[in-house]
Motif scaffolding. Structure first.
Motif, PDB file in Angstrom:
ATOM      1  N   GLN A  31       3.325   4.178  -5.800  1.00 17.89           N
ATOM      2  CA  GLN A  31       2.648   5.148  -6.651  1.00 17.89           C
ATOM      3  C   GLN A  31       2.727   4.683  -8.094  1.00 17.89           C
ATOM      4  OE1 GLN A  31       1.244   8.724  -5.482  1.00 17.89           O
ATOM      5  NE2 GLN A  31       0.879   6.955  -4.174  1.00 17.89           N
ATOM      6  N   LYS A  77      -7.415   3.524  -0.751  1.00 23.30           N
ATOM      7  CA  LYS A  77      -6.660   2.639   0.138  1.00 23.30           C
ATOM      8  C   LYS A  77      -5.231   2.398  -0.342  1.00 23.30           C
ATOM      9  CE  LYS A  77     -10.356  -0.066   2.320  1.00 23.30           C
ATOM     10  NZ  LYS A  77     -10.868  -1.436   2.593  1.00 23.30           N
ATOM     11  N   ASN A  78      -4.869   2.952  -1.500  1.00 22.42           N
ATOM     12  CA  ASN A  78      -3.562   2.700  -2.111  1.00 22.42           C
ATOM     13  C   ASN A  78      -3.386   1.228  -2.478  1.00 22.42           C
ATOM     14  OD1 ASN A  78      -2.677   5.336  -2.122  1.00 22.42           O
ATOM     15  ND2 ASN A  78      -0.775   4.907  -1.056  1.00 22.42           N
ATOM     16  N   ARG A  93       5.245  10.889  -2.120  1.00 17.50           N
ATOM     17  CA  ARG A  93       4.036  10.183  -1.702  1.00 17.50           C
ATOM     18  C   ARG A  93       4.196   8.674  -1.814  1.00 17.50           C
ATOM     19  NH1 ARG A  93       1.058  14.365  -5.617  1.00 17.50           N
ATOM     20  NH2 ARG A  93       1.331  16.219  -4.341  1.00 17.50           N
ATOM     21  N   THR A 118      -2.783   6.252  -9.083  1.00 19.01           N
ATOM     22  CA  THR A 118      -2.927   5.494  -7.849  1.00 19.01           C
ATOM     23  C   THR A 118      -4.293   5.755  -7.236  1.00 19.01           C
ATOM     24  OG1 THR A 118      -0.578   5.925  -7.477  1.00 19.01           O
ATOM     25  CG2 THR A 118      -1.808   4.951  -5.655  1.00 19.01           C
ATOM     26  N   THR A 143      -6.083   0.110   5.091  1.00 14.46           N
ATOM     27  CA  THR A 143      -4.796   0.799   5.048  1.00 14.46           C
ATOM     28  C   THR A 143      -4.715   1.902   6.094  1.00 14.46           C
ATOM     29  OG1 THR A 143      -4.710   0.372   2.674  1.00 14.46           O
ATOM     30  CG2 THR A 143      -3.197   2.017   3.546  1.00 14.46           C
ATOM     31  N   ASN A 172      -6.426  15.935   4.979  1.00 17.53           N
ATOM     32  CA  ASN A 172      -7.454  14.895   4.904  1.00 17.53           C
ATOM     33  C   ASN A 172      -8.783  15.452   5.394  1.00 17.53           C
ATOM     34  OD1 ASN A 172      -4.791  13.382   5.079  1.00 17.53           O
ATOM     35  ND2 ASN A 172      -6.202  11.713   4.637  1.00 17.53           N
ATOM     36  N   THR A 186      -6.057   6.454  -4.272  1.00 15.67           N
ATOM     37  CA  THR A 186      -5.670   6.897  -2.947  1.00 15.67           C
ATOM     38  C   THR A 186      -6.713   6.551  -1.893  1.00 15.67           C
ATOM     39  OG1 THR A 186      -4.454   8.671  -4.035  1.00 15.67           O
ATOM     40  CG2 THR A 186      -4.763   8.918  -1.696  1.00 15.67           C
ATOM     41  N   THR A 233      -4.328   7.706   3.532  1.00 17.68           N
ATOM     42  CA  THR A 233      -5.283   7.434   2.471  1.00 17.68           C
ATOM     43  C   THR A 233      -6.645   8.038   2.810  1.00 17.68           C
ATOM     44  OG1 THR A 233      -5.917   5.335   3.475  1.00 17.68           O
ATOM     45  CG2 THR A 233      -4.121   5.292   1.857  1.00 17.68           C
ATOM     46  N   ALA A 238       0.820  -1.220   0.000  1.00 15.66           N
ATOM     47  CA  ALA A 238       0.000   0.000   0.000  1.00 15.66           C
ATOM     48  C   ALA A 238       0.849   1.263   0.000  1.00 15.66           C
ATOM     49  CB  ALA A 238      -0.928   0.003   1.216  1.00 15.66           C
TER      50      ALA A 238
END
Length: 991
Positions: free
Chosen positions: A179, A192-193, A220, A188, A817, A568, A190, A605, A176
């Motif tokens: 990129q 949960k990656n 990142r 990607t 994640t 976030n 994002t 994430t 996780a």
């Protein structure tokens, strides 16, 4: 200024091999460069015969020249109008064409690095592998980007038992932390990656895999970077089509599963499927020398069957379709200004038919073949994923020494889910926390006597336990500007980018209810309703500057500086995490050896906020019941009864999730700092012959700080009480919060229920130990190219050690994640320090191709790896304060206990043993008939020897109640094996 002879030999030899290391002077993720030496004042002209592109620049006073930001392809370079020399430009590399004085009369010869297989920049500090479509086509490899990335040294496949096998792990990091880019656009996911938008594989011209040491342009990521460059059009029209088919009848299966007592649990002999993919494409010029196109349409289909184990719940008949397309337009407005557009679709549709598993004689003494026929039809689960992405990029060669590029892109990714049960009952969740959820409820029968067959089990019509929101999707809007300026011996680069990512997501129990029957007749039944639903996001900004200083002809120093800002947002649009200007320096040098030191940061994430930082509902009631609905299995004749945990008939909200918005300012520590990792690389490579070179590098990675969640609210409240606050929290209190494990935590909340928010400074050692993860590796690599043969080999010795895997947890399959059970409370980390799931001590990779004639060729791909560490996961008796159950590194496997309280034995992570060594040999043969130019047939056979070694095992040594007895027969039994032998046919025609 002339190169010395040793540097020239190194440049030539390295260019003849497959690329392991990219250029310090070429960090760009969409193009390559041509650089060289000549006399000051000379005019150097570069042309691309396929597109009509041409640029002429004047050599500077220092005798050097540079053509920057060139689209990948074949070019010709000439000096003062003289004879042109060929050169191949690959993504992220600098090809050298030097005109070196040979006599006093001023005559010049050219040393031209054409990159017969894949040129690399000898002034490198990066660890990079570049593979072109032509190279990948010559070796047997599955047609997905993960399989291509796994060809690079230092990469291993994620744990298959955790569902992470479709993603790679770089340098000991979790899957996780990577990129992914397409033509410079970040694809990607994002949320949960753990996903990324995938362009049609046929459309990928080059794949650049950065395993470490990448420059300040990239961030990142604390894992690796995978950069895909798509094909493009030229003046010459081309079209073609291909068809790939993997038939069911030629596929082998995994071994049957047996428990430790010899019980035949799963018959895998019918778990087979087939896959087919067809593609058509065309490319050419809309306006000669100016406007070019490449278009591709691709359609793939799979069909698989999965028969569950003797104790499974359903058999599956699964189908998927993947209608994809890609459009690439290149407009060369002038020789100094260009625009390019990329649009592609990555939509996928899945249909899973569920059938009741009908396995008679389900007893521990019956070792006969379990029934392997489909039972009663239960329903169909429909899923759609993927979407469309659009990218526009401008490149301007504003002067001979200054280049500017700008990129804007938008990507969408849907995650739609709904079901239709037998009888036409629709199962769907629209995302409203308080509204109805259609479908059948989850039914679990835990009454005494059911497991032994003394009492027939109550069953419902639900075939999936949870539903995702029908409107779930992710969107990304990205904009970036990059500039490059050659100033004498200094190559200066810099840029800024913004990335706005939004997710709509949510989960609910099927039918809006989970019923658990706990006693017979008019006895007790438990009801739970769990729902999440929010529109969350991550806003990211970054700017960087870097300088590559050519101190001498063969010594380059690199300095890169990067600053990242992460914000976030929760479901109410509130910022719950804001980290500004995280500093990430990068240093490097290249001489006879190359090295670098760098710091890399990873943002949170978006998915972290869906439940933990946004409104969610988790309610519980207890009832008496008098009957059961014959269709849904739900109880009837309900009357409330006391909850045994509270002694009340009132609703109980688990974890404080009552449907109201969370207290955003208290979800993350006020002093929260970003996760970052330091990395150090030192390497050397050397030419042995004109066609063969080898190298070695050492790698050290150290996770210096992590971000995770902690849910030990009892400890938080107890500490608040010791500091003079009350211990009965108010509404402005979160039961879980984000923090830096092992560091002091400043946490805001209403700890005494008086309506006022206090800030509590909690010592780091109270909540959890510090996060630790170290990776050390020694990589040896060799590459060679001859007229009809190329080969690449690598051997990696590596150790991945620490108390956390990273964003996910493979040993128990947690894909949340950043919010796994790691660090949720201090006792959860006892015994966690050890070798992690991505610790593959030995990895040997060897692949290549040999052309027997103009018509026939053969390729091979060999992978030999040591096994993964195995743990024993159970319960800490008396220390499981949060009642998490079997998530701890403590168990007593094989020691029966009547009451489950037989003490706690710490079994440190990864000390039980390892899965066995595995070896996989893939072969192919290709035929290009001379009588039909452009036609090609190919046969790939994967895992030719059908090696079926175990790749993961059940690591749960105790039940959730701490009793090893139920796990005696399942502990250490296989959960996955090597992918069995499969055959793939291809026919392709180009004209």
């Amino acid at each position: 200024m002339a190169m010395n002879s040793s540097f020239k030999r190194s440049a030539l030899s390295v260019a003849l091999g497959l690329c392991f290391v990219g250029g310090v002077q070429a960090q760009t993720n969409t193009a390559g460069n041509v650089v060289g030496k000549a006399a000051a004042g000379d005019t150097i002209t570069i042309t691309n015969p396929a597109t009509g592109f041409s640029r002429t620049i004047t050599v500077g006073s220092d005798g050097s020249y540079r053509f920057a930001q060139l689209p990948t392809g074949n070019y010709q370079v000439s000096r003062n109008g003289g004879a042109a020399r060929d050169v191949n430009v690959n993504v992220g590399t600098s090809a050298n064409v030097d005109f070196v004085s040979q006599s006093a009369t001023g005559s010049f010869d050219a040393i031209t690095v054409t990159g017969a297989v894949n040129p690399i920049d000898v002034s490198s500090v990066e660890s990079t592998t570049v593979l072109t479509a032509q190279q990948v086509a010559k070796i047997p490899v599955p047609r997905n980007i993960t399989s291509v990335a796994l060809l690079a040294p230092g990469t291993v496949r994620g744990a298959t038992n955790a569902g992470f096998g479709s993603l790679p792990s770089f340098g000991g990091s979790s899957v996780a932390e990577n990129q992914y880019y397409v033509n410079g656009f970040n694809v990607t996911n994002t949320f949960k990656n753990l996903a990324f938008a995938q362009v049609p594989f046929e459309a990928i011209a080059e794949s650049q895999v950065k395993t470490g040491g990448y420059g300040a342009e990239f961030g990142r990521s604390t894992g690796g970077v995978i950069n895909m460059i798509t094909k493009r059009g030229t003046n010459e029209f081309h079209a073609g089509g291909s068809y790939y088919w993997s038939p069911r009848k030629l596929a082998e299966t995994s071994p049957n599963l047996y428990y430790n007592n010899g019980l035949w649990v799963s018959n895998n002999e019918r778990d087979k499927g087939w896959e087919a993919t067809a593609a058509v494409w065309a490319n050419g010029a809309i306006v000669k020398d100016r406007l070019f196109f490449y278009v591709l349409g691709q359609y793939g289909k799979t069909h698989d069957t999965t028969l569950t184990s003797r104790f499974g719940s359903a058999n599956l008949d699964s189908r998927s379709t993947r209608p994809q397309w890609l459009v690439k337009l290149d407009w060369r407005i002038t020789d100094n200004h260009s625009l390019e557009f990329t649009g592609f679709s990555d939509k996928r549709k899945f249909e899973d038919d569920y059938y009741a598993a009908t396995f008679p004689n389900q007893t521990a003494t019956n070792t006969s073949d379990p029934t392997t026929d489909f039972g009663r039809y239960l329903g169909t689960d429909f899923n759609e994923a993927g979407g469309n992405s659009y990218v526009l990029k401008y490149t301007g060669y504003l002067t001979d020494n200054f280049t500017l590029s700008a990129l804007a892109g938008r990507g969408e990714f849907s995650r739609t889910n709904y079901g239709v049960a037998a009888g036409g009952i629709r199962q769907a969740y629209e995302g409203n926390l308080t509204g109805p959820v259609s479908g059948c409820p989850i039914i679990t029968d835990s009454r005494t006597g059911v497991s032994t067959g003394a009492i027939p089990a109550i069953r419902g019509c639900s075939f999936v336990s949870t539903l995702g929101r029908a409107d779930a999707k992710d969107t990304r809007d990205q904009f970036r500007i990059d500039a490059e300026w050659q100033l004498g011996d200094h190559l200066l680069r810099g840029g800024i980018d913004t990335d706005k990512f939004r997710s709509i997501d949510g989960t609910a129990y099927s039918g809006g209810a989970s019923w658990v029957y706990q006693s017979t007749g008019g006895g007790r039944v438990r009801f739970r309703n769990f729902r999440t639903g929010a529109d969350v996001g991550v806003d990211q900004r970054a700017f960087y500057i870097e300088d590559s200083w050519s101190i001498t002809d063969n010594f380059v120093a690199y300095l890169g500086l990067r600053w990242d800002t992460f914000e976030n947002l929760n479901g109410e649009g509130e910022k719950y995490v804001q980290i500004e200007n995280q500093f990430a320096p990068r240093l490097g040098f290249s001489w006879d050896v190359f090295g670098n030191a760098g710091r890399y940061a990873l943002p949170l994430t978006a998915g972290v906020a869906t439940r933990a930082a946004s409104a969610s509902l988790y309610e519980e009631y207890y009832y008496n019941y008098t009957g059961v609905d014959p269709v849904t299995g739900a109880p009837t004749g309900l009357t409330p009864r006391a909850n045994p945990a509270t002694g009340s008939t009132a609703v109980r909200y688990l974890n404080g999730e009552d449907g109201r918005p969370k207290y955003a300012a208290g979800y993350a520590a006020k002093n929260l700092e970003p996760m970052y990792q330091d990395e150090f690389i030192l390497g050397f490579q050397k030419q042995l012959t004109d066609h063969f070179s080898l190298g070695v590098r050492g790698i050290y990675r150290d996770l210096k700080r992590a971000i995770d969640d902690n849910c030990d609210y009892a400890t938080v409240l107890a500490y608040a009480g010791s500091q003079g606050f009350g211990t009965t929290p108010g509404a402005q209190f979160n039961y879980c919060f984000l923090f830096n494990p092992g560091q002091d935590t400043e946490l805001a909340g209403d700890y005494d229920g008086d309506g006022d928010v206090e800030v509590l400074n909690i010592p780091g050692n109270i909540l959890s130990p510090k996060a630790k993860r170290k990776y050390t590796a020694l990589e040896f690599f060799a590459q060679g190219n001859w007229d009809k043969f190329f080969v690449q080999a690598s051997y990696t010795y590596a150790r991945a050690h620490g108390n956390t895997e990273g964003g996910v947890r493979s040993d128990n399959g947690q894909a949340d994640t950043g919010t796994t059970s790691d660090f949720d409370y201090a006792a959860a980390m006892i015994g966690a320090d050890g070798y992690g799931p991505n610790d593959r001590r030995h990895s040997l990779k060897l692949f290549g191709n040999y052309e027997f004639s103009d018509e026939w060729s053969a390729g091979a791909n060999l992978l030999v790896q040591s096994g993964r560490p195995i743990s024993c996961i159970g319960v800490y008796k008396g220390l499981d304060v949060s009642h998490y159950g079997n998530i701890h590194f403590s168990c007593d496997p094989g020691v029966p206990s009547a009451n489950g309280d037989n003490g706690s034995t710490v079994v440190p992570r990864g000390t039980v043993g390892r899965t066995p060594w595995t070896s996989t040999l893939d072969l192919n043969v290709a035929y290009k008939p001379m009588w039909a130019k452009g036609l090609q047939f190919k046969l790939d056979v994967f895992n030719v020897l059908n090696s079926r070694k175990v790749t993961s095992v059940n690591e749960i040594g105790e039940s959730a109640g701490g009793d090893p007895a139920p796990q005696v027969n399942t502990y250490l039994t296989p959960t996955s094996w090597q992918a069995p032998r499969a055959v793939r046919f291809m026919v392709q025609y180009d004209f």
